[in-house]
Write an enzyme that holds these catalytic residues in place. Structure first.
Site, short mmCIF file in Angstrom:
data_model
loop_
_atom_site.label_atom_id
_atom_site.label_comp_id
_atom_site.label_asym_id
_atom_site.label_seq_id
_atom_site.Cartn_x
_atom_site.Cartn_y
_atom_site.Cartn_z
N CYS A 69 0.89 -1.16 0.00
CA CYS A 69 0.00 0.00 0.00
C CYS A 69 0.93 1.21 0.00
O CYS A 69 1.76 1.35 0.91
CB CYS A 69 -0.84 -0.03 1.27
SG CYS A 69 -1.79 1.46 1.57
N CYS A 200 -0.37 3.99 -6.29
CA CYS A 200 -1.39 3.44 -5.38
C CYS A 200 -1.66 2.06 -5.93
O CYS A 200 -1.88 1.90 -7.14
CB CYS A 200 -2.65 4.30 -5.42
SG CYS A 200 -4.06 3.51 -4.59
N1 DGL Z 1 -3.88 0.92 -2.04
C1 DGL Z 1 -3.46 2.01 -1.23
C2 DGL Z 1 -2.22 2.68 -1.80
O1 DGL Z 1 -1.45 2.03 -2.48
C3 DGL Z 1 -4.41 3.09 -0.83
C4 DGL Z 1 -5.84 3.01 -0.94
C5 DGL Z 1 -6.49 3.70 0.23
O2 DGL Z 1 -6.69 4.92 0.19
O3 DGL Z 1 -6.76 2.98 1.18
O4 DGL Z 1 -2.00 3.83 -1.56
#
Ligand code: DGL
Length: 278
Positions: A69, A200
């Site tokens: 993430c 993201c």
């Molecule tokens: N998948 C997450 C990232 O790579 C973020 C998504 C979220 O806002 O929870 O930043």
């Protein structure tokens, strides 16, 4: 066993690449679907929740956890690695997903073998699409500028995009959000970008829409593949962290309600994604 953590389902894009690159590893995936999205939360919350999720993965037997993430990685990784891990779990490790991308882009890494082969590292303009929190942290720009002055990094916040993808709301909504953010980013660039980073882990799920709206000829860096190559190099040097199972296993856990999670089709996973309640 290696733990892979995301606020929701976005980290599955990273997991698929990890499994393809490292088919003999056992992976335990944890999505914090009950509290997604992380991208608009306060820093302290992101740090506390990331710690909590990493602790769960350690308790379940992981020796190494990947923060799959970008929000957790850019906001919490340093704090966890420097101020938490050494006191609480000195024998365990936590890695993030943003540093391998910065190293691949700039070609400046502790091990060149992990970099993407088709980048020329000559510099130029690079757009980073990411959550509001990742962009506000300025981590991507800072990490690139620490290594080289050759790049102009343009960071584009994409509020609500990860959440809209996570809930798989109407694809037309996702399409118009992607178009709006791409247009806004291109407008901010003094020169046409040569590459973009989908910063993201949810965004590769709609990479086709980014391709559709970006001007032709702009390379989209493949964060999942870059992270997987970097992990392979890391594990070759940290053999105590590998599982070397002839058929690596995948287990999917969620803090949310399993049958409410959208069943994403993620290419490259050896088995269907079936979440179990944590
Ligand atoms: N998948 C997450 C990232 O790579 C973020 C998504 C979220 O806002 O929870 O930043």
């Amino acid at each position: 066993m290696i733990g892979v953590f995301d606020s929701g389902s976005g980290g599955l894009t990273i997991l698929a690449a990890l499994q393809k690159q490292l088919p003999n590893e056992d992976f335990l995936y944890l999505g914090d679907h009950a509290r997604t999205p992380y991208g608009e939360r306060a820093e302290e919350e992101i740090i506390a929740m990331s710690k909590e999720m990493v602790e769960v993965l350690f308790d379940k037997g992981c020796s190494l956890v990947i923060l799959a993430c970008n929000t957790a990685s850019t906001i919490a990784l340093r704090e966890l690695q420097e101020n938490w891990l050494p006191h609480t779990h000195p024998d365990k490790r936590i890695l993030g997903v943003h540093i391998p991308v910065v190293e691949a882009l700039t070609g400046l890494t502790w091990d060149r073998a992990a970099t993407t082969k088709n980048l020329d590292h000559k510099g130029g303009t690079v757009v980073v699409f990411a959550t509001s929190k990742t962009v506000a942290s300025g981590t991507y720009s800072r990490q690139v500028n620490l290594r080289t002055a050759n790049y102009t990094i343009v960071e584009q916040a994409c509020p609500h995009l990860a959440q809209t993808i996570e809930n798989d709301k109407n694809r037309d909504n996702i399409d118009s959000l992607v178009k709006a953010y791409v247009d806004e980013a291109i407008e901010k660039c003094a020169n046409m970008p040569n590459a973009v980073i989908l910063g993201c882990t949810h965004y590769p799920l709609v990479e086709d829409l980014f391709k559709k709206h970006l001007p032709a000829g702009i390379e989209i860096l493949n964060q999942p593949l870059i992270v997987a190559r970097a992990l392979q190099v890391y594990l070759a040097k940290h053999k105590n962290m590998t599982s070397t199972n002839p058929n690596g296993k995948l287990v999917f856990l969620t803090t949310g309600t399993p049958n409410e999670i959208h069943p994403f089709k993620v290419h490259g996973l050896s088995q269907p994604v079936q979440f179990q309640k944590l």
